[in-house]
Design an enzyme around this catalytic site. Structure first.
Site, PDB file in Angstrom:
ATOM      1  N   SER A 118       0.883  -1.092  -0.195  1.00 21.00           N
ATOM      2  CA  SER A 118      -0.006  -0.086   0.136  1.00 21.00           C
ATOM      3  C   SER A 118       0.777   1.036   0.007  1.00 21.00           C
ATOM      4  O   SER A 118       1.861   1.095   0.394  1.00 21.00           O
ATOM      5  CB  SER A 118      -0.992   0.196   1.341  1.00 21.00           C
ATOM      6  OG  SER A 118      -1.653   1.266   1.532  1.00 21.00           O
TER       7      SER A 118
ATOM      8  N   TYR B  83      -2.120  -0.719  10.359  1.00 20.36           N
ATOM      9  CA  TYR B  83      -2.054  -0.932   8.900  1.00 20.36           C
ATOM     10  C   TYR B  83      -0.770  -0.260   8.054  1.00 20.36           C
ATOM     11  O   TYR B  83      -0.118  -1.281   7.494  1.00 20.36           O
ATOM     12  CB  TYR B  83      -3.355  -0.201   8.296  1.00 20.36           C
ATOM     13  CG  TYR B  83      -3.534  -0.328   6.721  1.00 20.36           C
ATOM     14  CD1 TYR B  83      -4.255  -1.651   6.440  1.00 20.36           C
ATOM     15  CD2 TYR B  83      -3.115   0.503   5.846  1.00 20.36           C
ATOM     16  CE1 TYR B  83      -4.370  -1.858   5.175  1.00 20.36           C
ATOM     17  CE2 TYR B  83      -3.329   0.046   4.768  1.00 20.36           C
ATOM     18  CZ  TYR B  83      -3.986  -0.990   4.267  1.00 20.36           C
ATOM     19  OH  TYR B  83      -4.054  -1.231   2.704  1.00 20.36           O
TER      20      TYR B  83
END
Length: 254
Positions: free
Chosen positions: A145, A158
């Site tokens: 990501s 995350y």
């Protein structure tokens, strides 16, 4: 179009969003696809089923209910690919979850779940796929990501998980370069998926921030990521390994 003709691809998190798009694209390009997910149906009812999309291209596929944090279920998914289609050429580690919270407020249950799915899942799937990928000089495509490359607001767990995926990608690329197994990752930016639909629809301040930080005049689509995954899964990327390819409309270029 048959850029993956006769290849066998295992895609985790294949029922929804980016995984759905990747699996569908691979099937369209000639791959035999193993769909691994904890659910058969997409997260959003308006999203077209991956099964319908694959049927439309006459692709060969099979579904295996798989929790990527469970080693036995991961082994079963890999074994299914080998038994059903004769081997394994491509592993896409797409399954992932996201909970938003700054570090001091993050429930440890959320932290543990994120690390289990996003990191342990990638590790387990790679571990069990690699013997088969080595035999066929295959490919691993991990989903990192932009938040594994730069910080992201109130997303401590995350960010930690996707940073781990990025560096695990680099290390596995080095470990298996001599075997000609390509290991790369994609770092998507803001992609319109079920995972962020509620925020896009109900949080105008956040939406405006995302738009401001994305130089390209639109957000990404799952197909944008799928097209990048197709390149990394195909013979066209044979000299590409250890790379984290941003698919982010310029977010990380700033």
């Amino acid at each position: 179009m048959t850029r993956l003709a006769e290849s066998v691809a295992l895609v985790t998190g294949a029922s929804s969003g980016i995984g759905n798009a990747i699996a569908s694209t691979f099937g369209r390009e000639g791959a035999n696809v193993v769909l691994a997910d904890v659910r058969r149906d997409p997260k959003l009812t308006e999203e077209e089923s991956v099964f319908d999309r694959l049927d439309a291209t006459d692709a060969e596929y099979t579904f295996v209910e798989t929790d990527v944090t469970d080693e036995g279920q991961v082994e079963n998914a890999v074994d299914t690919a080998v038994s059903e289609f004769g081997g394994l050429d491509v592993l896409v580690n797409n399954a992932g979850i996201y909970y938003q919270a700054p570090a001091e407020e993050a429930p440890m249950d959320d932290y543990d779940a994120i690390m289990d799915v996003n990191v342990r899942g990638v590790f387990l799937c790679s571990k069990h796929a690699l013997p088969h990928l080595r035999a066929r000089k295959g490919k691993i495509v991990n989903l990192a990501s932009i938040y594994g490359l730069v910080g992201g607001g109130q997303s401590a767990a995350y960010c930690a998980s996707k940073g781990a995926v990025a560096n695990l990608t680099r290390q596995m690329a080095l470990d298996y370069a001599e075997d000609e197994v390509n290991v790369n990752a994609l770092a998507p930016g803001i992609i319109e998926t079920a995972q962020n639909a509620e925020w896009r629809e109900t949080d105008p301040v956040l939406l405006e921030d995302w738009q401001r930080r994305t130089p390209w005049p639109r957000f990404g689509t799952p197909e944008d990521v799928a097209n990048a995954a197709l390149f990394l899964a195909s013979d066209e990327s044979d000299f590409v390994t250890g790379t984290i390819l941003s698919v982010d409309g310029g977010w990380t270029a700033q």
